[in-house]
Design an enzyme around this catalytic site. Sequence first.
Site, short mmCIF file in Angstrom:
data_model
loop_
_atom_site.label_atom_id
_atom_site.label_comp_id
_atom_site.label_asym_id
_atom_site.label_seq_id
_atom_site.Cartn_x
_atom_site.Cartn_y
_atom_site.Cartn_z
N GLU A 7 -10.69 6.66 3.55
CA GLU A 7 -9.92 6.27 4.64
C GLU A 7 -10.02 6.75 6.15
O GLU A 7 -11.16 7.04 6.61
CB GLU A 7 -8.32 6.46 4.13
CG GLU A 7 -8.40 6.02 2.68
CD GLU A 7 -6.81 5.65 2.46
OE1 GLU A 7 -6.66 5.85 1.23
OE2 GLU A 7 -5.90 5.22 3.16
N ASP B 15 0.93 -1.04 0.00
CA ASP B 15 0.09 -0.04 0.12
C ASP B 15 0.90 1.12 0.01
O ASP B 15 2.29 1.03 0.10
CB ASP B 15 -1.06 0.01 1.27
CG ASP B 15 -2.33 0.83 1.00
OD1 ASP B 15 -3.36 0.38 1.40
OD2 ASP B 15 -2.22 1.76 0.25
#
Length: 631
Positions: free
Chosen positions: A520, A324
Site C-alpha cells: 500500500e 475497504d
Amino acid sequence: MAMPAAATSLRPLAVATMTLIACLAPSLRQQLPGADAGASRQADFAAYDAQAKQLLAAMTLDEKIGQMIQPDQSALKDVGDIERYFLGSLLSGGGSGPKNKADYTLTGWTDLVDGYQRHALKTRLAIPLLYGIDAVHGHNNIPGAVIFPHNIALGCTRDAALVERIGRITAEEVRSTGINWVFAPCVTVPQDERWGRTYEGYSEEPQLVQELGAAALRGLQGSSLSDPLSVLACAKHFIGDGGTAYGSATTHGDHGLDQGDTRVDEATLRRIHLPGYISTVRAGVGTIMPSYSSWNGVKCSGNRLLLTDLLKHELGFSGFLISDYNAIDHLDADYKTCAEISINAGMDMVMVTDRYQILFADLKELALSGRVPMTRIDDAVTRILRVKFALGLMDKARSPLADRSLQASFGSAAHRLVARAAVRESLVLLKNDRHTLPLAAATRVHLAGRGANSLGMQCGGWTLDWQGRMEHLVPGGTSILAGMQEVAGPGHPITVSADGSGAAGAEVAVVVIGEKPYAEWAGDSVDLALAQVDVDAVATAKKAGIPVVVVLLSGRPLILGSVLEQADALVAAWLPGSEGGGVADIIYGIAKPQGKLSRTWPRSLDQLPISITGDPARYDPLFGFGFGLTY
Ligand code: GLC
C-alpha cells in the site's frame, strides 16, 4: 456526468444533490457493450432470492444490521460480540492472525477461524460467517503456504490458464483453513509505477487485466460457488484505484498516489479502469470492494453514481459491496454520516475495526430514523444472504467449519511445481549481450546481492504480515541461492557475497538486487531509484572483470541508471514468491525466458506517468509494453 467539483466531505444537502444527479445522469444509463451478459449473471444470485427473502422476513433489525458489519477479528473486544451483534462476517486484515506467535501455524489459524464460526452458529438463526482474507498470491498469511508470484509477474506470462490454475490451488489452500472469502482478484490497472500497489495489478493495459482477472475469478470461485473447494472472490478496488494523480493522496504523506484522486473524464475511466469489472461481473463475482480513492474529488466509497448506477444497475452486479478497511471513515467528519452516505450510495457491508459497536448503533439509528431507508437495509442484507446461499453456507447438511482433510495438499510439492512454472513464465529477459545467459551447470558462479538469499524480497508485501517482514516464516520456500545450487548440482559449488566482493575467481557473477517488501502507501515512491547498496554490489562485481548477470526483484520497473550499462544480462524477476527455483531454471536454461512486459519500463523519472494507454507521441520508454527477449 456532472460531478460536484470538490465534494470531498458530503453534507446532507450534497447527499441529496448526489441522489438527484444519480436520477438524472443519463450517461450512466447507457448500456455497456455486452452489458446483457451482466444481466444474465444477475440470474445467478437472483436464483437465491426466494430463500434469502424468506430468511430476511424472519430477521429482526438487529440481526439484519449484524449481517452488514465485518470487524477485523483482531478488533473484537469480546468473542461473544459475534453473538451479541449477530455479526455476519469477520476478516483477517494484513497481519491480523492468531495472537500468540506459537499459534501462527496452519492448525492455529484453522482453530482461530473455526472458533469464530462456532460462535456464529450459536445465534438464533445460526447464519454462518463469511470469513475474509487477502489471499492475493496464494494463502499468503499462513506459514507453509505456497507463495505465488504477485500479479505484475503473472501479467508477464499472458497465460490465463495458469492464472486460473493458481486461483484454484489458492482456493483449496484457503478452504483447508475454514476461510471462505478472499479479497482477490485485484483488477486495478496501475498507470503510474510510483504507486506502492503497482505489483498488485496484472498490467497497465485494460484488456490484459480483463482477461487475467476473469481467469483468476474462475479459479477462485470455480464453476460453482457451492463447490466445497470454491471460495467467494472479491474484485477490487472499484474504481480507478490505479489511476490516481501523483501527489493527490492526502491521507498518507504528500507525495503519494495511494488513496488519491483519479482525475479523468468518464470516458477515460470506463476505457481504462472498468474492463476488469465487466469481465468479473460477467464471470459471476460475488463481491466487489470500492476503492479508498476518489474520482474527481468524490470518494468512491460514497459515490452512488458508481456503486449503484454503474455497478448494480448498468453492469447488473447482483452480489454485494464490501467497503475497504475503515474506508467509510473518510466520507465525513461525523461517523454516523459516513455510514449514511456509504450505505445510501450502495455499500452493503462495512469493513471496520474498533468502531464496530458504534457502527451497529449508528446503523440501527439511521434505519429507525429513515435516514437510511429500510428498503436499502433489506436490499443490502438480501444481497449478502443470496451470496451465502450460493456459497452453500446455509445448507444445514454441510458444516461451515474447515475441511481439514484438505490440509494434506497445503503447500504440497504439486502446488509448488505450479508456482515454479509461474515463476519461469513470468521472468522477462531485458538484456543478454554476447549470450551471457543461459549458464552451464558447470559454470563457476559467484552469487551476490541482498536478494540472493532473501525469501522476503522474493515474496514482497502481503506475505505472512501486511508489509511482508516475516520472511523467517516462509517455511517450504526456496531462495534463489538454494534454487541455483539445486539446479547447478552439488559438484558445482556457488560462492556467495551480499556486497559483490569475492567474484574474481568465478566465471560469471549473478547479482540479485531490488526492493525490500512493502504494501500500500508504504510503497509509494518519489523516484523509483535503485538502492545505493544494490548499485554498489553490481559495481563491485563488475570490477572482477567477468560477465555480470543482474536479477531484479521488484514490484515494478525501476530507474536502472548505471546498472543497465554494467549488466551483461538483465532479468526482471518481479516478486516471484516462494519458488526461487524458477529463477534458477531460467538462469541455467532449464526453461527459456518467455515473459513479456506487462508494464512500460521508463527511461527516466521525468517520463512518468508513461503507459501504453497514454499519449503515443510521448511514448519513448526504455523497454516498451510487451518487450521480452528469449534464448
Ligand atoms: C486494505 C486494502 C485491501 C484489503 C483490505 C483488507 O487496506 O486496501 O486491498 O483487501 O484492506 O485487508
